[in-house]
Design a protein around this motif. Structure first.
Motif, PDB file in Angstrom:
ATOM      1  N   ALA A 247       7.314  -4.960  -3.301  1.00  0.00           N
ATOM      2  CA  ALA A 247       6.780  -3.718  -4.255  1.00  0.00           C
ATOM      3  C   ALA A 247       5.402  -3.447  -3.829  1.00  0.00           C
ATOM      4  N   ILE A 248       4.496  -4.334  -3.375  1.00  0.00           N
ATOM      5  CA  ILE A 248       3.371  -4.126  -2.732  1.00  0.00           C
ATOM      6  C   ILE A 248       3.486  -3.134  -1.717  1.00  0.00           C
ATOM      7  N   ARG A 249       4.321  -3.292  -0.858  1.00  0.00           N
ATOM      8  CA  ARG A 249       4.313  -2.534   0.342  1.00  0.00           C
ATOM      9  C   ARG A 249       4.675  -0.928  -0.039  1.00  0.00           C
ATOM     10  N   VAL A 250       5.779  -0.978  -0.837  1.00  0.00           N
ATOM     11  CA  VAL A 250       6.324   0.501  -1.252  1.00  0.00           C
ATOM     12  C   VAL A 250       5.148   1.084  -2.107  1.00  0.00           C
ATOM     13  N   VAL A 251       4.436   0.422  -2.928  1.00  0.00           N
ATOM     14  CA  VAL A 251       3.407   1.188  -3.923  1.00  0.00           C
ATOM     15  C   VAL A 251       2.062   1.514  -3.203  1.00  0.00           C
ATOM     16  N   GLY A 252       1.803   0.448  -2.105  1.00  0.00           N
ATOM     17  CA  GLY A 252       0.495   0.872  -1.344  1.00  0.00           C
ATOM     18  C   GLY A 252       0.886   2.025  -0.344  1.00  0.00           C
ATOM     19  N   GLY A 253       2.096   2.410  -0.050  1.00  0.00           N
ATOM     20  CA  GLY A 253       2.476   3.353   0.803  1.00  0.00           C
ATOM     21  C   GLY A 253       2.822   4.663   0.298  1.00  0.00           C
ATOM     22  N   MET A 254       2.648   4.994  -1.193  1.00  0.00           N
ATOM     23  CA  MET A 254       2.768   6.105  -2.104  1.00  0.00           C
ATOM     24  C   MET A 254       1.947   7.116  -1.511  1.00  0.00           C
ATOM     25  N   PRO A 255       2.477   8.472  -1.858  1.00  0.00           N
ATOM     26  CA  PRO A 255       1.472   9.462  -1.669  1.00  0.00           C
ATOM     27  C   PRO A 255       0.326   9.704  -2.581  1.00  0.00           C
ATOM     28  N   LYS A 256      -0.602  10.560  -2.442  1.00  0.00           N
ATOM     29  CA  LYS A 256      -1.933  10.524  -3.080  1.00  0.00           C
ATOM     30  C   LYS A 256      -0.931  11.187  -4.648  1.00  0.00           C
ATOM     31  N   TRP A 257      -1.719  10.566  -5.666  1.00  0.00           N
ATOM     32  CA  TRP A 257      -1.512  10.850  -7.008  1.00  0.00           C
ATOM     33  C   TRP A 257      -2.645  12.050  -7.438  1.00  0.00           C
ATOM     34  N   ILE A 258      -2.139  12.752  -8.583  1.00  0.00           N
ATOM     35  CA  ILE A 258      -3.131  13.393  -9.408  1.00  0.00           C
ATOM     36  C   ILE A 258      -4.189  12.660 -10.178  1.00  0.00           C
ATOM     37  N   PRO A 259      -5.561  12.830  -9.728  1.00  0.00           N
ATOM     38  CA  PRO A 259      -6.395  11.669 -10.266  1.00  0.00           C
ATOM     39  C   PRO A 259      -6.740  11.883 -11.753  1.00  0.00           C
ATOM     40  N   GLY A 260      -7.105  10.939 -12.473  1.00  0.00           N
ATOM     41  CA  GLY A 260      -7.555  11.015 -13.487  1.00  0.00           C
ATOM     42  C   GLY A 260      -8.973  11.453 -13.974  1.00  0.00           C
TER      43      GLY A 260
END
Length: 280
Positions: A247-260
């Motif tokens: 789960a850490i591997r997949v989440v750490g490689g996510m594309p950039k989010w829309i910031p808060g």
């Protein structure tokens, strides 16, 4: 009068009866015998005082009308004509300013901070005094050697160039907010459906978890930066079998989010995400 004399006579007869067998020279007999006379005098005096009190205002007003009141006297001051001024006559010169002697200065010792220069630019000068030597002397430190009065008070420069502020330091707030403390939380590009699609396409079920039939949700916490990047990924709840690491591997490689955003500005936000592991 006859009645009054009769009353007085009967009163005296009564006193004679009361003090028939008593000592009349004691004083009580005399006081009681003269009581009607004193009572009559007191009554007449009281009536006169009351009448005088009622007549006093009328007497004062009558007396006041006889006295002439003083009238105010108007005083008129007459000013004479102004003096003749000749326009051709120049005004008198102002008095010369009083020259104040400058305050005495103290003795100073030259000390210039070292400057890095090339060898060919260096000019031979007198050796500079070390800081240890300057600590042991009583003279002030300046940019030149100068003799002065050591008893004089030290001078204070109001706006020294060495202390001039070139630019105000900017306070950079690098606070990490919780998702409930901001107006606009961060979001995955495309929304929650795209986030679930990304997780399902990138998660590789660990072999150890598959062999032991381990299923469940791994809770992760991470920070969405001001630029939307994901960092500081941590496990809040693990189910074992290597699911947490995956789960850490997949989440750490996510594309950039829309910031808060908070107050219209992009901020760092800590986000919590459950990652589901389920065997088909």
């Amino acid at each position: 009068m006859a009645e009054e004399k009769s009353t007085t006579s009967s009163f005296r007869d009564m006193l004679d009866i009361i003090f028939a067998e008593r000592n009349k020279a004691y004083g009580a007999y005399k006081l009681r015998r003269e009581y009607p006379k004193y009572l009559t005098r007191a009554t007449i005096l009281g009536i006169l005082l009351i009448g005088f009190a009622f007549l006093l205002p009328a007497i004062l007003s009558a007396v006041g009308g006889l006295i002439e009141k003083s009238r105010p006297v108007d005083v008129v001051a007459e000013l004479g004509p102004p003096p003749d001024i000749d326009p051709s006559t120049p005004p008198p010169p102002p008095p010369p300013p009083v020259e104040t002697p400058p305050p005495p200065t103290r003795t100073t010792v030259k000390f210039v901070p070292p400057v890095v220069k090339k060898d060919e630019e260096v000019q031979e000068e007198e050796p500079k005094k070390a800081i240890e030597e300057l600590k042991e002397i009583d003279e002030d430190i300046g940019k030149e050697d100068k003799k002065g009065n050591d008893e004089a008070a030290p001078t204070i420069e109001e706006n020294p160039s060495e202390l001039a502020v070139v630019e105000e330091p900017k306070v950079v707030e690098d606070k990490t907010y919780d998702i409930f403390d901001i107006q606009k939380p961060p979001s995955f590009p495309g929304g929650e459906r795209e986030l679930l699609k990304y997780l399902s396409e990138n998660i590789k079920y660990p072999a150890l978890a598959r062999e032991n039939n381990i299923q469940g949700n791994v809770a992760l916490s991470f920070v969405v930066g001001k630029d939307g990047s994901v960092s500081d990924v941590a496990i809040l709840k693990d189910i074992g079998g290597g699911c947490g690491k995956e789960a850490i591997r997949v989440v750490g490689g996510m594309p950039k989010w829309i910031p808060g955003e908070a107050n219209g500005n992009a901020v760092k936000v800590r986000y919590t995400l459950p990652v589901r592991f389920k065997l088909e």
